[in-house]
Design a protein around this motif. Sequence first.
Motif, PDB file in Angstrom:
ATOM      1  N   ARG A  60       0.839  -1.193   0.000  1.00  0.00           N
ATOM      2  CA  ARG A  60       0.000   0.000   0.000  1.00  0.00           C
ATOM      3  C   ARG A  60       0.876   1.246   0.000  1.00  0.00           C
ATOM      4  NH1 ARG A  60      -2.842  -4.107   2.030  1.00  0.00           N
ATOM      5  NH2 ARG A  60      -5.104  -4.095   1.809  1.00  0.00           N
ATOM      6  N   VAL A  61       0.345   2.295  -0.588  1.00  0.00           N
ATOM      7  CA  VAL A  61       1.065   3.561  -0.696  1.00  0.00           C
ATOM      8  C   VAL A  61       1.427   4.062   0.695  1.00  0.00           C
ATOM      9  CG1 VAL A  61       0.910   5.969  -1.436  1.00  0.00           C
ATOM     10  CG2 VAL A  61      -0.083   4.160  -2.865  1.00  0.00           C
ATOM     11  N   GLY A  62       2.705   4.376   0.909  1.00  0.00           N
ATOM     12  CA  GLY A  62       3.169   4.929   2.177  1.00  0.00           C
ATOM     13  C   GLY A  62       3.271   3.940   3.319  1.00  0.00           C
ATOM     14  N   LYS A  63       3.083   2.676   3.059  1.00  0.00           N
ATOM     15  CA  LYS A  63       3.148   1.652   4.113  1.00  0.00           C
ATOM     16  C   LYS A  63       4.316   0.717   3.823  1.00  0.00           C
ATOM     17  CE  LYS A  63      -0.923   2.746   5.919  1.00  0.00           C
ATOM     18  NZ  LYS A  63      -1.271   3.002   7.273  1.00  0.00           N
ATOM     19  N   PRO A  64       4.917   0.143   4.870  1.00  0.00           N
ATOM     20  CA  PRO A  64       5.997  -0.819   4.630  1.00  0.00           C
ATOM     21  C   PRO A  64       5.439  -2.092   3.998  1.00  0.00           C
ATOM     22  CG  PRO A  64       5.409  -0.775   6.948  1.00  0.00           C
ATOM     23  CD  PRO A  64       4.626   0.332   6.287  1.00  0.00           C
ATOM     24  N   ARG A  65       6.265  -2.766   3.212  1.00  0.00           N
ATOM     25  CA  ARG A  65       5.850  -4.042   2.627  1.00  0.00           C
ATOM     26  C   ARG A  65       5.914  -5.114   3.697  1.00  0.00           C
ATOM     27  NH1 ARG A  65       6.480  -4.891  -3.612  1.00  0.00           N
ATOM     28  NH2 ARG A  65       6.072  -2.765  -4.241  1.00  0.00           N
ATOM     29  N   HIS A  66       4.889  -5.952   3.733  1.00  0.00           N
ATOM     30  CA  HIS A  66       4.807  -7.022   4.709  1.00  0.00           C
ATOM     31  C   HIS A  66       5.068  -8.364   4.048  1.00  0.00           C
ATOM     32  CE1 HIS A  66       3.316  -4.444   7.873  1.00  0.00           C
ATOM     33  NE2 HIS A  66       2.455  -3.939   7.010  1.00  0.00           N
ATOM     34  N   THR A  67       5.651  -9.241   4.812  1.00  0.00           N
ATOM     35  CA  THR A  67       5.852 -10.624   4.377  1.00  0.00           C
ATOM     36  C   THR A  67       5.432 -11.525   5.527  1.00  0.00           C
ATOM     37  OG1 THR A  67       8.094 -10.861   5.254  1.00  0.00           O
ATOM     38  CG2 THR A  67       7.889  -9.902   3.039  1.00  0.00           C
ATOM     39  N   ARG A  68       5.525 -12.807   5.311  1.00  0.00           N
ATOM     40  CA  ARG A  68       5.201 -13.748   6.400  1.00  0.00           C
ATOM     41  C   ARG A  68       6.175 -13.595   7.563  1.00  0.00           C
ATOM     42  NH1 ARG A  68       1.356 -17.237   5.765  1.00  0.00           N
ATOM     43  NH2 ARG A  68       0.496 -17.597   3.722  1.00  0.00           N
ATOM     44  N   ASP A  69       7.320 -12.981   7.324  1.00  0.00           N
ATOM     45  CA  ASP A  69       8.328 -12.799   8.364  1.00  0.00           C
ATOM     46  C   ASP A  69       8.200 -11.453   9.086  1.00  0.00           C
ATOM     47  OD1 ASP A  69       9.459 -15.284   7.699  1.00  0.00           O
ATOM     48  OD2 ASP A  69      10.676 -14.351   6.133  1.00  0.00           O
ATOM     49  N   THR A  70       7.173 -10.656   8.760  1.00  0.00           N
ATOM     50  CA  THR A  70       7.006  -9.350   9.388  1.00  0.00           C
ATOM     51  C   THR A  70       6.877  -9.510  10.893  1.00  0.00           C
ATOM     52  OG1 THR A  70       5.974  -8.405   7.428  1.00  0.00           O
ATOM     53  CG2 THR A  70       5.526  -7.308   9.515  1.00  0.00           C
ATOM     54  N   GLN A  71       7.734  -8.842  11.618  1.00  0.00           N
ATOM     55  CA  GLN A  71       7.718  -8.910  13.074  1.00  0.00           C
ATOM     56  C   GLN A  71       6.549  -8.099  13.625  1.00  0.00           C
ATOM     57  OE1 GLN A  71       9.888 -10.814  14.907  1.00  0.00           O
ATOM     58  NE2 GLN A  71      10.538 -11.538  12.897  1.00  0.00           N
ATOM     59  N   GLY A  72       5.880  -8.640  14.628  1.00  0.00           N
ATOM     60  CA  GLY A  72       4.798  -7.919  15.278  1.00  0.00           C
ATOM     61  C   GLY A  72       3.449  -8.066  14.592  1.00  0.00           C
TER      62      GLY A  72
END
Length: 133
Positions: A60-72
């Motif tokens: 999403r615009v202005g948001k960090p990219r998430h993966t299955r390894d995203t912490q939290g």
Amino acid sequence: MTSEHDECRVTIDGVAPALVTLFRRAVQIASEHGRNWVGVEDLHAALANSDEHAPIWWPRVGKPRHTRDTQGGITPDDLEGEVIPLSYKEFRDLVTAWVPGPTPSVGPAQPATVTYEISGPHAEEFRKVLERS
């Protein structure tokens, strides 16, 4: 003169319950388009148009990219905002990244299997194609 139709019956053992919903939607899409068979395009349409199966990882615009390894984890705020358009290669890479690793304590005890039965005038031709895959 009787008309013989091609028939294909597929049994999949070991699927996630969410796939039942997805397959049912694909069947509905095929039916809405006047077909008695379900194709890969119906499955793509069912997946792409499903809010239930919508990928929470989509950038999403202005948001960090998430993966299955995203912490939290991913919070509801992470799902707000406009999604970023992706090239086909970027889309393929994103979908590939969604595939989880081993989950030994979840699901059936045995690996998933697919079996099929084909009959009709083109059965042998279809069987040859399937055996090559």
